[in-house]
Design an enzyme around this catalytic site. Structure first.
Site, mmCIF file in Angstrom:
data_model
loop_
_atom_site.group_PDB
_atom_site.id
_atom_site.type_symbol
_atom_site.label_atom_id
_atom_site.label_comp_id
_atom_site.label_asym_id
_atom_site.label_seq_id
_atom_site.Cartn_x
_atom_site.Cartn_y
_atom_site.Cartn_z
ATOM 1 N N HIS A 87 25.493 -35.317 63.867
ATOM 2 C CA HIS A 87 26.807 -36.071 63.857
ATOM 3 C C HIS A 87 26.614 -37.328 63.068
ATOM 4 C CE1 HIS A 87 30.109 -38.525 65.177
ATOM 5 N NE2 HIS A 87 30.791 -37.254 65.501
ATOM 6 N N LEU A 114 33.057 -31.806 72.492
ATOM 7 C CA LEU A 114 32.892 -32.103 71.198
ATOM 8 C C LEU A 114 32.047 -33.226 71.085
ATOM 9 C CD1 LEU A 114 33.353 -31.485 68.217
ATOM 10 C CD2 LEU A 114 35.427 -33.139 68.306
ATOM 11 N N ASP A 115 30.766 -33.047 70.246
ATOM 12 C CA ASP A 115 29.821 -34.178 69.881
ATOM 13 C C ASP A 115 29.436 -34.925 71.267
ATOM 14 O OD1 ASP A 115 30.442 -34.023 67.271
ATOM 15 O OD2 ASP A 115 32.105 -35.115 67.340
ATOM 16 N N GLU A 116 29.531 -34.150 72.362
ATOM 17 C CA GLU A 116 29.005 -34.828 73.723
ATOM 18 C C GLU A 116 27.552 -33.904 74.343
ATOM 19 O OE1 GLU A 116 30.049 -37.473 75.214
ATOM 20 O OE2 GLU A 116 31.778 -37.768 73.726
#
Length: 285
Positions: free
Chosen positions: A192, A227-229
């Site tokens: 990310h 998402l992105d976690e």
């Protein structure tokens, strides 16, 4: 010649775990070469990674039987890998190709002990004409709203065909569905373009510039339906000043993304990452 293995496991913390496991390794002539462990006071879990060698004549099945006998009573989750075994890795990329090029380079010089079984992109191969893909199979899977389920099914079929152990999203700019994320859980890494939590959405470096940030960074994590976690494996930052333009932030960001993703991939390949709920235990070398 002796054979070398890496054992990683996690279980409920209790006295005597290390003694139990190491004693079982000594019984088959195991020589421990590297040992790391962590007692998590919050979860009450114990995490361990052992790299060890066994004498000639002791094969992997004997090692597994021995380890299972010592860890099964502890209700431990564990994996064991031989150092000669190389994970089969599928790399996915979009138009931004700096992470793809970096991973291929590190693989070719032997820095990343893996077998790259294919490259998948939502862009045609011509986009990467300046990258030496050589004989690495390339798969063009363009994605739009209508064909996304079909293309994700093709991707899973490729993972099965190649018997892929790991999927690396090297700045692959398509959001994976919850179903695909679940299917690849624990074996899919993403990079990310932010030191999470951070600026989400389009042009994160431009957002950072507008806010006058003094650090930029990147985060490599496992892919989940959130998402992105996903659980974070590696992060890094670099200081910036008011003199840095958005273009300079992008340039510096590319460098951070490359090294953070490569670090996360290497940690996974070397069995240095253990999941601990929504976080990770990383026994970095």
């Amino acid at each position: 010649m002796s054979s070398t293995f890496t054992l990683k496991f996690a279980c409920e913390d209790r006295p005597g775990i290390v003694s139990r496991v190491t004693t079982s390794l000594v019984r088959i002539g195991g020589n421990i070469q590297e040992a790391s462990h962590f007692n998590d006071p919050l979860s009450g879990r114990f995490f361990c990674r052992l790299a060890f060698a066994v004498p000639p004549g002791v094969n992997e099945s004997v090692v597994r039987e021995n380890v299972s006998a010592s860890l099964t009573p502890l209700d431990a989750s564990w994996t064991i890998t031989g150092h000669e075994a190389r994970m089969k890795v599928l790399i996915m990329a979009s138009k931004l190709d700096h992470c793809l090029a970096d991973l291929l380079y590190r693989w070719r010089i032997g820095e990343l002990p893996m077998d790259v079984v294919g490259v998948v992109s939502n862009h045609p191969r011509e986009v990467y004409r300046h990258i030496d893909l050589a004989d690495v199979p390339f798969h063009h899977l363009p994605v739009n709203r209508e064909n996304k389920p079909e293309q994700e099914a093709k991707l899973l079929a490729l993972v099965d065909e190649y018997r892929g152990d790991l999927v690396v999203l090297a700045r692959y700019m398509q959001i994976l569905s919850d179903e695909l994320s679940t299917a690849l859980e624990g074996r899919c890494l993403n990079i990310h373009h932010s030191f999470l939590p951070g600026f989400k959405g389009a042009k994160p470096y431009h957002q950072a510039y507008a806010r006058g940030v003094k650090l930029i960074g990147a985060t490599a994590h496992y892919v989940t339906g959130d998402l992105d976690e996903g659980p974070i494996i590696a992060q890094d930052v670099e200081p910036v000043t008011h003199r840095d333009t958005p273009e300079q932030l992008v340039r510096k960001g590319r460098d951070i993304e490359r090294r953070v993703l490569a670090r996360a991939v290497r940690h996974h390949l070397e069995s240095r990452v253990l999941l601990n709920g929504r976080t990770t235990v990383v026994f970095a070398d």
